[in-house]
Write a protein that holds these residues in place. Structure first.
Motif, PDB file in Angstrom:
ATOM      1  N   PRO A  48       0.817  -1.220   0.000  1.00 42.88           N
ATOM      2  CA  PRO A  48       0.000   0.000   0.000  1.00 42.88           C
ATOM      3  C   PRO A  48       0.856   1.278   0.000  1.00 42.88           C
ATOM      4  O   PRO A  48       1.884   1.329   0.659  1.00 42.88           O
ATOM      5  CB  PRO A  48      -0.779  -0.099   1.309  1.00 42.88           C
ATOM      6  N   MET A  49       0.355   2.268  -0.758  1.00 49.80           N
ATOM      7  CA  MET A  49       1.037   3.565  -0.782  1.00 49.80           C
ATOM      8  C   MET A  49       0.475   4.431   0.358  1.00 49.80           C
ATOM      9  O   MET A  49      -0.721   4.425   0.617  1.00 49.80           O
ATOM     10  CB  MET A  49       0.799   4.271  -2.113  1.00 49.80           C
ATOM     11  N   ILE A  50       1.356   5.129   1.030  1.00 50.55           N
ATOM     12  CA  ILE A  50       0.939   5.978   2.158  1.00 50.55           C
ATOM     13  C   ILE A  50       1.120   7.440   1.776  1.00 50.55           C
ATOM     14  O   ILE A  50       2.199   7.846   1.335  1.00 50.55           O
ATOM     15  CB  ILE A  50       1.790   5.663   3.418  1.00 50.55           C
ATOM     16  N   SER A  51       0.040   8.195   1.955  1.00 46.98           N
ATOM     17  CA  SER A  51       0.126   9.623   1.662  1.00 46.98           C
ATOM     18  C   SER A  51       0.444  10.384   2.959  1.00 46.98           C
ATOM     19  O   SER A  51      -0.190  10.184   3.988  1.00 46.98           O
ATOM     20  CB  SER A  51      -1.218  10.080   1.083  1.00 46.98           C
ATOM     21  N   LEU A  52       1.470  11.214   2.888  1.00 47.59           N
ATOM     22  CA  LEU A  52       1.858  12.009   4.062  1.00 47.59           C
ATOM     23  C   LEU A  52       1.729  13.480   3.687  1.00 47.59           C
ATOM     24  O   LEU A  52       2.707  14.135   3.319  1.00 47.59           O
ATOM     25  CB  LEU A  52       3.305  11.674   4.469  1.00 47.59           C
ATOM     26  N   PRO A  53       0.501  14.013   3.772  1.00 47.69           N
ATOM     27  CA  PRO A  53       0.268  15.394   3.293  1.00 47.69           C
ATOM     28  C   PRO A  53       1.111  16.433   4.018  1.00 47.69           C
ATOM     29  O   PRO A  53       1.548  17.412   3.414  1.00 47.69           O
ATOM     30  CB  PRO A  53      -1.219  15.621   3.546  1.00 47.69           C
ATOM     31  N   GLN A  54       1.352  16.194   5.312  1.00 44.63           N
ATOM     32  CA  GLN A  54       2.125  17.186   6.060  1.00 44.63           C
ATOM     33  C   GLN A  54       3.570  17.270   5.556  1.00 44.63           C
ATOM     34  O   GLN A  54       4.159  18.353   5.499  1.00 44.63           O
ATOM     35  CB  GLN A  54       2.118  16.851   7.551  1.00 44.63           C
ATOM     36  N   SER A  55       4.130  16.108   5.162  1.00 42.24           N
ATOM     37  CA  SER A  55       5.496  16.100   4.651  1.00 42.24           C
ATOM     38  C   SER A  55       5.526  16.347   3.147  1.00 42.24           C
ATOM     39  O   SER A  55       6.602  16.511   2.562  1.00 42.24           O
ATOM     40  CB  SER A  55       6.161  14.744   4.937  1.00 42.24           C
ATOM     41  N   GLY A  56       4.343  16.272   2.492  1.00 43.02           N
ATOM     42  CA  GLY A  56       4.270  16.464   1.044  1.00 43.02           C
ATOM     43  C   GLY A  56       4.825  15.285   0.269  1.00 43.02           C
ATOM     44  O   GLY A  56       5.407  15.443  -0.797  1.00 43.02           O
ATOM     45  N   VAL A  57       4.657  14.080   0.829  1.00 39.64           N
ATOM     46  CA  VAL A  57       5.255  12.889   0.216  1.00 39.64           C
ATOM     47  C   VAL A  57       4.211  11.774   0.153  1.00 39.64           C
ATOM     48  O   VAL A  57       3.415  11.613   1.074  1.00 39.64           O
ATOM     49  CB  VAL A  57       6.460  12.407   1.077  1.00 39.64           C
ATOM     50  N   THR A  58       4.225  10.998  -0.972  1.00 38.69           N
ATOM     51  CA  THR A  58       3.457   9.748  -1.032  1.00 38.69           C
ATOM     52  C   THR A  58       4.461   8.645  -1.315  1.00 38.69           C
ATOM     53  O   THR A  58       5.218   8.716  -2.282  1.00 38.69           O
ATOM     54  CB  THR A  58       2.400   9.804  -2.160  1.00 38.69           C
ATOM     55  N   ILE A  59       4.475   7.650  -0.450  1.00 37.82           N
ATOM     56  CA  ILE A  59       5.534   6.631  -0.537  1.00 37.82           C
ATOM     57  C   ILE A  59       5.001   5.288  -0.068  1.00 37.82           C
ATOM     58  O   ILE A  59       4.023   5.227   0.699  1.00 37.82           O
ATOM     59  CB  ILE A  59       6.776   7.094   0.286  1.00 37.82           C
ATOM     60  N   SER A  60       5.664   4.210  -0.523  1.00 35.28           N
ATOM     61  CA  SER A  60       5.226   2.871  -0.138  1.00 35.28           C
ATOM     62  C   SER A  60       5.437   2.647   1.364  1.00 35.28           C
ATOM     63  O   SER A  60       6.469   3.020   1.933  1.00 35.28           O
ATOM     64  CB  SER A  60       6.031   1.835  -0.923  1.00 35.28           C
ATOM     65  N   LEU A  61       4.438   1.999   1.974  1.00 36.03           N
ATOM     66  CA  LEU A  61       4.517   1.675   3.413  1.00 36.03           C
ATOM     67  C   LEU A  61       5.784   0.874   3.712  1.00 36.03           C
ATOM     68  O   LEU A  61       6.431   1.060   4.744  1.00 36.03           O
ATOM     69  CB  LEU A  61       3.273   0.863   3.806  1.00 36.03           C
ATOM     70  N   TRP A  62       6.132  -0.033   2.748  1.00 33.03           N
ATOM     71  CA  TRP A  62       7.267  -0.935   2.983  1.00 33.03           C
ATOM     72  C   TRP A  62       8.581  -0.175   3.065  1.00 33.03           C
ATOM     73  O   TRP A  62       9.492  -0.569   3.792  1.00 33.03           O
ATOM     74  CB  TRP A  62       7.306  -2.019   1.896  1.00 33.03           C
ATOM     75  N   ILE A  63       8.691   0.914   2.309  1.00 29.76           N
ATOM     76  CA  ILE A  63       9.940   1.698   2.357  1.00 29.76           C
ATOM     77  C   ILE A  63      10.051   2.408   3.714  1.00 29.76           C
ATOM     78  O   ILE A  63      11.122   2.430   4.319  1.00 29.76           O
ATOM     79  CB  ILE A  63      10.012   2.703   1.179  1.00 29.76           C
TER      80      ILE A  63
END
Lengths: 74, 307
Positions: B173-188
């Motif tokens: 699953p991809m995780i969106s982190l709006p506060q950091s301005g990043v969307t990245i894979s949960l696994w990473i």
């Protein structure tokens, strides 16, 4: 700014000195007994104490800073 | 002053000063500062096991203060911090198990010393290269000014091509982190946290020296947010560590409480100071910290004297 910080340090130091003598006096013996008899309870109490102190001291320093800055601007 | 739990005679003023210095470092860089606190406690005759456990308890308190201050400045990504805490605890357990394996093989001191020197020097070397290159590029494009105008939180990095390539790995699953301005894979995220936890369990301390740079370079989190989020994450992982050490009888909470009185004010000062520095400058100033850790390890290796 520097003067306010120096005043804050002095007030804070007095509060902290009174505080940790009180802690050592009132809690010292109890904590030693807890550590030797109920180590798990001691571990939980230790964590609660450090987190509680963190929140309380943060409130004290923030309040002091606000008070000193407020006093200066008046 | 006599501390009855660890049976140590230590000046409370010394503890408050050590706490204050580590508090400033923690608030500014988002590190626990155990590579300084441990030896500083050892220096006044506190047993190593108490130095490690007590330091972890004091880190919890200091991180609460610094993270609260960073939260007020908008520097904490709670979602990222909570996810990372899971990976960190897993990594810390594996690191502790690895220690047991090397202990049984009889070469734990040599392996831990060599690994820590390689990691500390590697991180410092890489950060010198990256932050000076970024600062040089920023000067040319005047980007730093733009970054500061945006609140100094969207900083540049000479390593950002690699970071962007990592962010393009779409492993669900991809995780969106709006506060950091990043969307990245949960696994990473979990992998980065796991490596930080592994270092913490294997080399000791909170491992902020590896987690904070990894958040910037691998996840692409802006430096100010990486510092604040790392501190939030340290509250969870250090609480876990302090609790397990306390059960083993390695925590003198009275020493931790006294140290923390200095750390409380130092951590606020450090956190507030981050507002006045751009990300690459914070990263460049971070460089000496792992090198101090490496110097302490080299000293103990060659002198045979445990600080």
């Amino acid at each position: 700014m520097l003067r306010a910080f120096a005043v804050e340090i002095v007030i804070y130091a007095a509060l902290v000195t009174a505080y940790f003598f009180a802690v050592l006096h009132f809690l010292g013996g109890w904590l030693v007994q807890l550590e030797t008899r109920h180590i798990r309870v001691y571990a939980a109490v230790a964590l609660l104490l450090i987190i509680g102190q963190a929140v309380a001291l943060e409130a004290v320093t923030t309040g002091l800073l606000r008070l000193l800055r407020g006093g200066r601007s008046e | 002053m006599f501390f009855p739990i660890s049976h140590a005679h230590v000046s409370p003023i010394y503890l408050v000063i050590v706490g204050f210095l580590i508090g400033v470092l923690g608030g500014f860089f988002g590190v626990g500062g155990s590579f300084i606190a441990g030896p500083a406690l050892r220096l006044v005759g506190i047993d190593w096991n108490f130095a490690v456990g007590t330091d972890l308890a004091h880190i919890v308190g200091k991180s609460v203060v610094a993270a609260k201050r960073h939260r007020a400045l908008g520097n904490v990504d709670l979602r990222l911090g909570l996810i990372m805490a899971i990976g960190t605890i897993g990594g810390a357990e594996v690191g502790a198990q690895l220690i047991q394996v090397f202990k049984r093989a009889g070469n734990v001191n040599l392996v831990v010393s060599v690994v820590s020197i390689v990691i500390y020097v590697g991180i410092s070397g890489f950060m010198i290269w990256e932050s000076s290159k970024t600062l040089a590029q920023s000067k040319g494009r005047n980007a730093q000014k733009k970054s500061m105008a945006r609140g100094g939180k969207h900083d540049e990095s000479a390593f950002q091509n690699v970071t962007k390539a990592i962010q393009r790995w779409r492993i669900p699953p991809m995780i969106s982190l709006p506060q950091s301005g990043v969307t990245i894979s949960l696994w990473i995220i979990l992998l980065v946290a796991f490596v930080g936890g592994l270092c913490s369990g294997f080399l000791g301390g909170g491992a902020g020296y590896i987690r904070m740079p990894s958040m910037v370079y691998v996840l692409g989190i802006p430096t100010h947010l990486a510092v604040g989020t790392d501190l939030f994450e340290i509250i969870i992982s250090a609480s876990y560590g302090a609790f397990t050490h306390a059960i083993k009888g390695n925590v003198d909470i009275l020493i931790a409480l006294v140290m923390h009185t200095g750390a409380a004010i130092g951590a606020q000062l450090g956190a507030i100071s981050t507002q006045y520095f751009a990300g690459p400058k914070i990263r460049l100033a971070f460089v000496p910290l792992p090198l101090i850790g490496a110097a302490i390890v080299i000293y103990t290796m060659f002198s045979g004297h445990k600080l």
